[in-house]
Design an enzyme around this catalytic site. Structure first.
Site, PDB file in Angstrom:
ATOM      1  CG  LEU A 317      27.047  43.863  59.529  1.00 17.60           C
ATOM      2  CD1 LEU A 317      26.855  43.322  57.552  1.00 17.60           C
ATOM      3  CD2 LEU A 317      26.217  42.157  59.803  1.00 17.60           C
ATOM      4  N   GLY A 318      28.980  46.839  61.731  1.00 20.62           N
ATOM      5  CA  GLY A 318      30.612  46.811  62.342  1.00 20.62           C
ATOM      6  C   GLY A 318      30.326  48.540  62.103  1.00 20.62           C
ATOM      7  N   GLY A 320      32.846  51.711  61.599  1.00 21.78           N
ATOM      8  CA  GLY A 320      34.457  52.252  61.128  1.00 21.78           C
ATOM      9  C   GLY A 320      34.425  54.331  61.037  1.00 21.78           C
ATOM     10  N   GLY A 323      32.021  56.219  58.674  1.00 19.27           N
ATOM     11  CA  GLY A 323      30.695  55.261  58.563  1.00 19.27           C
ATOM     12  C   GLY A 323      30.646  53.919  59.556  1.00 19.27           C
ATOM     13  CG  ASN A 324      28.319  53.360  62.000  1.00 19.39           C
ATOM     14  OD1 ASN A 324      29.106  53.182  62.175  1.00 19.39           O
ATOM     15  ND2 ASN A 324      26.962  53.695  62.335  1.00 19.39           N
ATOM     16  CB  VAL A 325      29.023  48.289  58.051  1.00 23.84           C
ATOM     17  CG1 VAL A 325      28.666  47.035  56.438  1.00 23.84           C
ATOM     18  CG2 VAL A 325      30.481  48.646  57.040  1.00 23.84           C
ATOM     19  CG  ASP A 434      42.713  51.462  57.445  1.00 29.11           C
ATOM     20  OD1 ASP A 434      43.259  51.310  58.604  1.00 29.11           O
ATOM     21  OD2 ASP A 434      41.291  51.851  57.996  1.00 29.11           O
TER      22      ASP A 434
END
EC number: 2.7.11.1
Length: 493
Positions: A317-318, A320, A323-325, A434
C-alpha cells in the site's frame, strides 16, 4: 470592405490574446529574460550544476520548466517567487554557485550538514530579504563576505563547523534584526565586533582576540553585547578577565565535578536500563497463544504472513521511512493494513514501535488511526491497523474522480479535529511531528484519520515546546522547527 474589417478584428483579438499570454507568463514565472527564460529557473539550474547530488534529490529540477515552484526542496510565495531553498543532510558536495544571489526573493536558505566546499558567494548581501541562512556543518573556506552585513532582515545565521578564515567582519554589527548567530569551530581571527544577536557562539576559533588588546590583534576592540552559556554555566566567549589564573582554576574544578556527575549519571542510567523489563517479553516468535495489551490483540507472525500473501509486492500500500505497509485479509475476512517496520530488531525500530503503540493507546478519537494489534518477534515488529479504502490524501488527490469541495472541507475539518484532540484534549498533549498528506488517511466515507505516530512526543500542557533532534519528512518540516529543533503544536499545524 467587410473582409478588411473582419481581418482587422481578428488581428486585434490576436494581439490582445498575445498580450494576455505575456501578462500571464509574467505573473506565473516572475521576471523573464528577453529570451523568455525564468531567471529563477536559470539560477536554480546553475546551483544544481555546481553541486554533486548522490541521492538524486534535485532530479526533478528541469531547465525547460516554466517555473520551479513544483520542484523538490524549493518553496514559493503566493506570487510564485522562490522564497525558500532547503536541502539539509542530503550529502551534497561541490560548491555553492554565485547564481544563488539572483534569487532576490529568498527568505530561507538551509544547506546544513552537507559536504559543500568553496567560498560563500561574495555578493550574498544581495539577498536583502533573507531571514534565515544556515550553511553549518559543511566545508566552506575563505573569508566571511563583507556583504553579509547588508542582510538587514537576517534573524538567524549559522556558519559553524566549516573552515572559514580571516577576521571577523565588522559589518556583522550592522545586522540589527539578528537574534541568533553561530560562528563556532572555524579559523576566524581578530577582534570580535559587537553583535546585536541575543544569543551567539564563537567558541572553537583559536585565533580570535578576546579583548582586542593583544599584541597581534589589529583593529578596534568591540566587546560582545551578550554571551550564551555552555552546560557548566561558563561563557562560550570569555571576554576581559582580571584574574585569568582564577578563571582557569574555577573552570578546571567545575569541569572535574561535571565529569564526576556525568559518570555517576551514566552508571545509574545503565543500571536502570539493564534491570528494566523489555517492552514486550519475546520468548517464542512462533507461539499461537493470543495475548492482549488492553484492547490490542497480539497477532502471530505466521497469521500476518498468510494474510498478506507473504508480504507480496502486489499487496503493498505504501512505503515510509520506518517500513512498508501491506494490505491483508485475516482469517475472519477482516481487511487490515499491516505495517512492517524496517530493521525490527534494531534499537531504532524498537523505539519507533514502542512510541507508536504507546501513543495510539493514549489517544482514542474518531479522527485518529486506531490500532487493532501488533506482532513482535526477535527479528520482526509489525503493527495492524484498519484498512483505509481511500488511501491517503496524497494518493487520493491524484486519483479519479476528483473530490468535490464538500468532501475536501470534511477532510480538512476531520484532520483538524484529530490534531485538536492531540494538542488540547490529551494529557499530556501529543506533538505528532510528521503531519503531511501521506499520513492523513481516508476511510470508506472519506473521513480523515490522522496516522503514523512513530515520531510523536509527549508534552506537558504548561510547556510551550520540546527541543529534540529534528525528525520528520524533508519538505514537510516547519522552518522554525528545522532551524531551532523546537517542536510544538504550532509546528504540527
Amino acid at each position: 470592405m467587410e473582409s478588411t474589417i473582419v481581418m482587422m478584428m481578428v488581428m486585434t483579438r490576436s494581439i490582445f490574446c498575445f498580450l494576455g499570454l505575456i501578462c500571464l507568463l509574467s505573473s506565473v514565472n516572475g521576471l523573464l529574460s528577453p529570451k523568455g527564460v525564468n531567471f529563477e529557473v536559470q539560477a536554480l539550474m546553475d546551483i544544481k550544476a555546481s553541486l554533486h547530488d548522490p541521492h538524486g534529490v534535485l532530479d526533478n529540477w528541469d531547465r525547460d520548466a516554466v517555473d520551479p515552484c513544483s520542484w523538490t526542496m524549493v518553496t514559493c510565495s503566493s506570487e510564485n517567487f522562490v522564497i525558500g531553498l532547503g536541502t539539509p543532510s542530503q550529502n551534497l558536495s561541490g560548491t555553492l554557485s554565485p547564481s544563488i544571489t539572483n534569487l532576490t526573493n529568498l527568505r530561507i536558505v538551509l544547506l546544513q550538514n552537507n559536504n559543500i566546499t568553496g567560498k560563500i558567494p561574495s555578493d550574498i548581501g544581495r539577498l536583502t530579504r533573507l531571514e534565515t541562512l544556515d550553511l553549518s556543518d559543511n566545508f566552506f573556506r575563505g573569508e566571511i563576505p563583507f556583504s553579509v552585513g547588508y542582510l538587514r532582515s537576517l534573524q538567524y545565521l549559522r556558519l559553524n563547523n566549516n573552515s572559514l578564515s580571516g577576521v571577523f567582519p565588522l559589518s556583522l554589527s550592522n545586522m540589527t534584526q539578528l537574534a541568533f548567530l553561530d560562528l563556532s569551530y572555524n579559523n576566524l581571527s581578530g577582534p570580535v565586533p559587537r553583535f546585536a544577536a541575543k544569543t551567539f557562539s564563537i567558541v572553537g576559533n583559536p585565533l580570535i582576540c578576546p579583548t582586542g588588546a593583544e599584541p597581534d590583534c589589529n583593529g578596534t576592540t568591540l566587546i560582545p553585547m551578550s554571551m550564551n552559556l555552555n552546560a557548566t554555566g561558563a561563557p562560550l566567549y570569555i571576554g576581559r578577565s582580571r584574574n585569568h589564573k582564577m578563571a582557569i582554576a574555577v573552570g578546571s574544578s567545575v569541569g572535574t565535578v561535571s565529569l564526576i556527575f556525568i559518570a555517576v549519571g551514566l552508571f545509574l542510567w545503565w543500571r536502570q536500563r539493564h534491570n528494566q523489563n523489555t517492552f514486550f517479553d519475546v520468548k517464542d516468535g512462533n507461539h499461537h497463544e493470543e495475548v492482549s495489551l488492553g484492547n490490542l490483540r497480539r497477532f502471530n507472525f505466521r497469521e500476518l504472513q498468510i494474510a498478506t500473501n507473504n508480504f507480496s509486492s502486489k499487496n503493498l500500500l505504501g512505503k515510509g521511512g520506518y517500513g512498508n505497509v501491506y494490505k491483508g485479509i485475516l482469517g475472519d475476512s477482516t481487511v487490515v493494513a499491516v505495517k512492517r517496520l524496517k530493521d525490527g530488531g534494531a534499537l531504532g525500530g524498537e523505539i519507533q514501535f514502542q512510541t507508536e503503540v504507546e501513543m495510539i493507546s493514549l489517544a482514542v478519537h474518531r479522527n485518529l488511526l486506531r490500532l487493532y494489534g501488533f506482532c513482535i518477534t526477535q527479528a520482526e515488529k509489525l503493527l495492524v491497523y484498519p484498512y483505509m479504502s481511500n488511501g491517503s490524501i496524497a494518493s487520493r488527490m491524484k486519483a479519479k474522480p476528483v473530490l468535490d469541495w464538500s468532501i475536501r472541507k470534511r477532510i480538512a475539518i476531520g484532520a483538524a479535529r484529530g490534531l485538536v484532540y492531540l494538542h488540547e484534549q490529551c494529557d499530556p498533549k501529543i506533538i505528532h511531528r510528521d503531519v503531511k498528506a501521506a499520513n492523513i488517511l481516508l476511510d470508506d466515507y472519506c473521513e480523515a484519520v490522522v496516522g503514523d505516530f512513530g515520531l510523536a512526543k509527549l508534552l506537558d500542557h504548561q510547556d510551550t515546546h520540546v527541543t529534540t533532534a529534528v525528525r520528520g519528512t524533508v519538505g514537510h518540516i516547519a522552518p522554525e522547527y528545522l532551524s531551532t529543533g523546537q517542536s510544538s503544536e504550532k509546528t504540527d499545524v
